[in-house]
Each structure stands twice: as structure tokens, then as C-alpha cells.
Enzyme design. Structure first.
Site, PDB file in Angstrom:
ATOM      1  N   HIS A 228      -9.536   1.087   5.453  1.00 29.85           N
ATOM      2  CA  HIS A 228      -8.221   1.312   6.049  1.00 29.85           C
ATOM      3  C   HIS A 228      -8.366   2.295   7.200  1.00 29.85           C
ATOM      4  O   HIS A 228      -9.185   3.217   7.163  1.00 29.85           O
ATOM      5  CB  HIS A 228      -7.254   1.857   4.993  1.00 29.85           C
ATOM      6  CG  HIS A 228      -5.834   1.891   5.441  1.00 29.85           C
ATOM      7  ND1 HIS A 228      -5.344   2.888   6.264  1.00 29.85           N
ATOM      8  CD2 HIS A 228      -4.789   1.054   5.216  1.00 29.85           C
ATOM      9  CE1 HIS A 228      -4.063   2.661   6.513  1.00 29.85           C
ATOM     10  NE2 HIS A 228      -3.701   1.555   5.879  1.00 29.85           N
TER      11      HIS A 228
ATOM     12  N   LYS B  90       0.013   4.294  -0.226  1.00 28.89           N
ATOM     13  CA  LYS B  90      -0.643   5.473   0.357  1.00 28.89           C
ATOM     14  C   LYS B  90      -0.437   6.668  -0.590  1.00 28.89           C
ATOM     15  O   LYS B  90      -0.469   6.496  -1.810  1.00 28.89           O
ATOM     16  CB  LYS B  90      -0.137   5.720   1.769  1.00 28.89           C
ATOM     17  CG  LYS B  90      -0.288   4.477   2.661  1.00 28.89           C
ATOM     18  CD  LYS B  90      -0.019   4.747   4.115  1.00 28.89           C
ATOM     19  CE  LYS B  90      -0.155   3.468   4.923  1.00 28.89           C
ATOM     20  NZ  LYS B  90       0.001   3.703   6.373  1.00 28.89           N
TER      21      LYS B  90
ATOM     22  N   ASN C  58       0.854  -1.185   0.000  1.00 28.98           N
ATOM     23  CA  ASN C  58       0.000   0.000   0.000  1.00 28.98           C
ATOM     24  C   ASN C  58       0.892   1.239   0.000  1.00 28.98           C
ATOM     25  O   ASN C  58       1.487   1.582   1.022  1.00 28.98           O
ATOM     26  CB  ASN C  58      -0.911  -0.012   1.236  1.00 28.98           C
ATOM     27  CG  ASN C  58      -1.739   1.259   1.349  1.00 28.98           C
ATOM     28  OD1 ASN C  58      -1.935   1.978   0.375  1.00 28.98           O
ATOM     29  ND2 ASN C  58      -2.228   1.525   2.548  1.00 28.98           N
TER      30      ASN C  58
END
Length: 249
Positions: free
Chosen positions: A94, A11, A9
């Protein structure tokens, strides 16, 4: 036993050059034969990542989606759009979406449903805060987040999810749950899945997502109920990410 899955991930990080670097490295990597790999990149890089990963074992994922199919929702991205650029997975719930953007259990459920409707695999993220853990409510909170989604789904839909346990207190803090702490929650999740359906418990991939790094991945992944990792910061460093992938083999 479920197939191991290592999902990175990114981000709100990365660049086009990093996408190309990962694509080339993953094309050349000698990965374990029994392993699935995914990268969740920011929206602007999805199409480039789809091309870069085309010759690799990695699949493409997105970091969230709207619960609406289309319309006047400036700044949102639909599941259909994600599918069109090649995504097959999408993170839902998340902790940063829950805490920073106010997504509660009902919002998470709506996004899970939307992902399933368009054929995306939701990676449902669950996790407790430090206060909740210190109060002895960690397992209760995590199981509650799971039930808020699974109780509302049909049996067939439950089998299409990946579950990621990410203790909020261990994300981006440098702190990591011990393998024993992580395993305890994963085991509780597996037991709850079995209460819905024995086959669900056996087949669902349970990922650990709390500061997994190259130097702690092997010990975490050796736990019986940890089937892979949702990797944050280390997924931006190709050598670290590949080392974590090797640890899952």
C-alpha cells in the site's frame, strides 16, 4: 471476466463496536450474487472481525504482514498469525507502507512471497505520485512496480494475486482519478498481465483504490478493466460501503 471484489481498508480506524455493526449489517444485506466482499481491519480487531463476519459473505483481510515467519521483531505480525485468526487476504505494498514506512519494491516482493507461502492472498497495491503523473511517468511507474513482483514469481504464484491500482495523489485527498484515467491504467495493467499469460490477464482481479465513494463507484466500476474497489474512508460507513457493493453487482 473476474468476479467483482469490493475490499474495505479501515487503515488505523474503527472500533470493536464498528466491527459488530458491520458484521450485523453484512449478515442482513442483500448483496449481488456475483460479488466478493472483504474487510481489512486493524490487527487488534482481526479475531473479533473473524467472528462477526462468520455468518456473512465477507472475508477477512489484514493490512500488512512481516516478511519473517517468527522471531525477535517487536511490533511485527506474521502471516501464520494472520491465518490463525481467520484472515485470507492481506494488503501488500500500500502506498502508505511504501511512503511512510519505507517499503521499497524488494520489501514488497518479500512480503508477497511470505503471504503466498502461508496461503494468504496478497492484494498487491500499485500507484504513482502526483509528480510522477505530471511528469508523464504514471504508467511506467505502475507497470514497473508490477514487474518488480511478477518477474520474481513462478507462473502459478502470479495467478494467486489480486492487483489494486491506487493513484497516490487520489488517496485521502478527496481527489479521484476520472473513470477514463483509471481505466487507462487498468487497461495497461491487463495488457502487461497478458504478456505473462493470457489466462493471467483474464482471471486477475484489478481493483481501483483511490477515493472510491458511493457517488462515484458505479461509474468507475462500469469501466471494462476495473473489477472492483479497494475502498478507504467510505469503508468505515456501512451505508456507503453497502452502496458501493451494490454498484458492483
Amino acid at each position: 471476466m473476474p468476479m467483482p471484489l469490493i475490499a474495505g481498508n479501515w487503515k488505523m480506524n474503527g472500533s470493536l463496536s464498528l466491527v459488530e455493526t458491520f458484521g450485523q449489517a453484512l449478515a442482513d444485506a442483500d448483496l449481488p450474487s456475483r460479488l466478493e466482499v472483504a474487510l481489512m481491519v486493524p490487527f487488534p480487531y482481526l479475531e473479533s472481525a473473524s467472528r462477526a463476519l462468520a455468518g456473512t459473505r465477507a472475508v477477512l483481510g489484514a493490512q500488512t504482514l512481516s516478511d519473517q515467519p517468527a522471531g525477535a521483531f517487536t511490533g511485527e505480525v506474521s502471516g501464520e498469525m494472520l491465518r490463525e485468526v481467520g484472515a485470507t487476504l492481506v494488503l501488500v505494498g500500500h502506498s502508505e507502507r511504501r511512503t511512510l514506512f519505507g517499503e521499497d519494491d524488494s520489501a514488497v516482493l518479500a512480503r508477497v512471497r511470505r503471504a503466498l507461502e502461508v496461503g494468504l492472498t496478497p492484494v498487491l497495491c500499485l500507484g504513482e505520485t502526483l509528480e510522477e503523473r505530471d511528469d508523464g511517468r504514471g504508467e511506467t511507474v505502475v507497470i514497473g512496480q508490477l514487474e518488480a513482483v511478477l518477474d520474481a514469481l513462478e507462473a502459478e504464484q502470479r495467478h494467486r494475486l489480486v492487483i489494486a491500482y491506487e493513484p497516490v495523489w487520489a488517496i485521502g485527498t478527496g481527489r479521484t482519478a476520472t473513470p477514463e484515467q483509471a481505466q487507462a491504467i487498468h487497461a495497461a495493467l491487463r495488457r502487461r498481465l497478458a504478456a505473462y499469460d493470457d489466462g493471467l490477464a483474464e482471471k486477475t482481479q484489478l481493483l481501483y483504490g483511490g477515493s472510491m465513494k458511493a457517488d462515484n463507484a458505479a461509474e468507475l466500476l462500469a469501466q471494462p478493466d476495473i473489477d472492483g474497489g479497494l475502498v478507504g474512508g467510505a469503508s468505515l460507513k456501512i451505508d456507503d460501503f453497502l452502496a458501493i457493493c451494490q454498484s458492483a453487482g
